[in-house]
Design a protein around this motif. Structure first.
Motif, PDB file in Angstrom:
ATOM      1  N   ASN A  73      -6.732 -73.608  12.936  1.00  0.00           N
ATOM      2  CA  ASN A  73      -8.141 -74.018  12.987  1.00  0.00           C
ATOM      3  C   ASN A  73      -9.043 -72.979  12.334  1.00  0.00           C
ATOM      4  O   ASN A  73     -10.093 -72.583  12.877  1.00  0.00           O
ATOM      5  N   THR A  88     -12.831 -79.340  15.402  1.00  0.00           N
ATOM      6  CA  THR A  88     -11.741 -79.277  14.432  1.00  0.00           C
ATOM      7  C   THR A  88     -12.316 -79.152  13.025  1.00  0.00           C
ATOM      8  O   THR A  88     -13.479 -79.484  12.782  1.00  0.00           O
ATOM      9  N   TYR A 134      -4.983 -75.749   9.203  1.00  0.00           N
ATOM     10  CA  TYR A 134      -5.236 -76.607  10.351  1.00  0.00           C
ATOM     11  C   TYR A 134      -4.583 -76.110  11.635  1.00  0.00           C
ATOM     12  O   TYR A 134      -5.220 -76.133  12.694  1.00  0.00           O
TER      13      TYR A 134
END
Length: 120
Positions: free
Chosen positions: A77, A28, A74
């Motif tokens: 990613n 991540t 996010y």
């Protein structure tokens, strides 16, 4: 398996904009600092932008400060490098890389690179 895939390069006119993408898999975005580098054949690689892990501070080389931004998406990613006001001295192959910190001299994982050209 950690993997970075660069994309978004191309040909743009002087003063134009491009957005490069660094799609990450196997980790991540908060696990590593993500840096963008560029290299012209025969010249040293230049670190131009970096965003630290855990959405830490961003840093930019003087050559791109005020013209380039770096940010994380996010859900995708992905780390993006938004390049604006491109100049004749910006063409290069651009790479993203993941490392422990933006202050580190060693980045462990690298994308394959995406070429950027500037021409009128």
């Amino acid at each position: 398996q950690v993997q970075l895939v660069d994309s978004g390069g191309g040909l743009v006119q002087p003063g134009g904009s491009l957005r490069l993408a660094c799609a990450a898999s196997g980790f991540t975005l908060d696990d590593y600092a993500i840096g963008w580098f560029r290299q012209v054949p025969g010249k040293e690689r230049e670190g131009i932008a970096c965003i630290d892990s855990n959405n830490g501070p961003t840093t930019f080389a003087e050559s791109v400060k005020g013209r380039f931004t770096i940010f994380k998406d996010y859900p995708k990613n992905t780390v993006f490098l938004q390049m604006s006001s491109l100049k004749f001295e910006d063409p290069s192959v651009y790479f993203c890389a993941a490392g422990s910190s933006c202050k580190s001299t060693r980045f462990e994982y690298w994308g394959q690179g995406t070429p950027v050209s500037v021409s009128s």
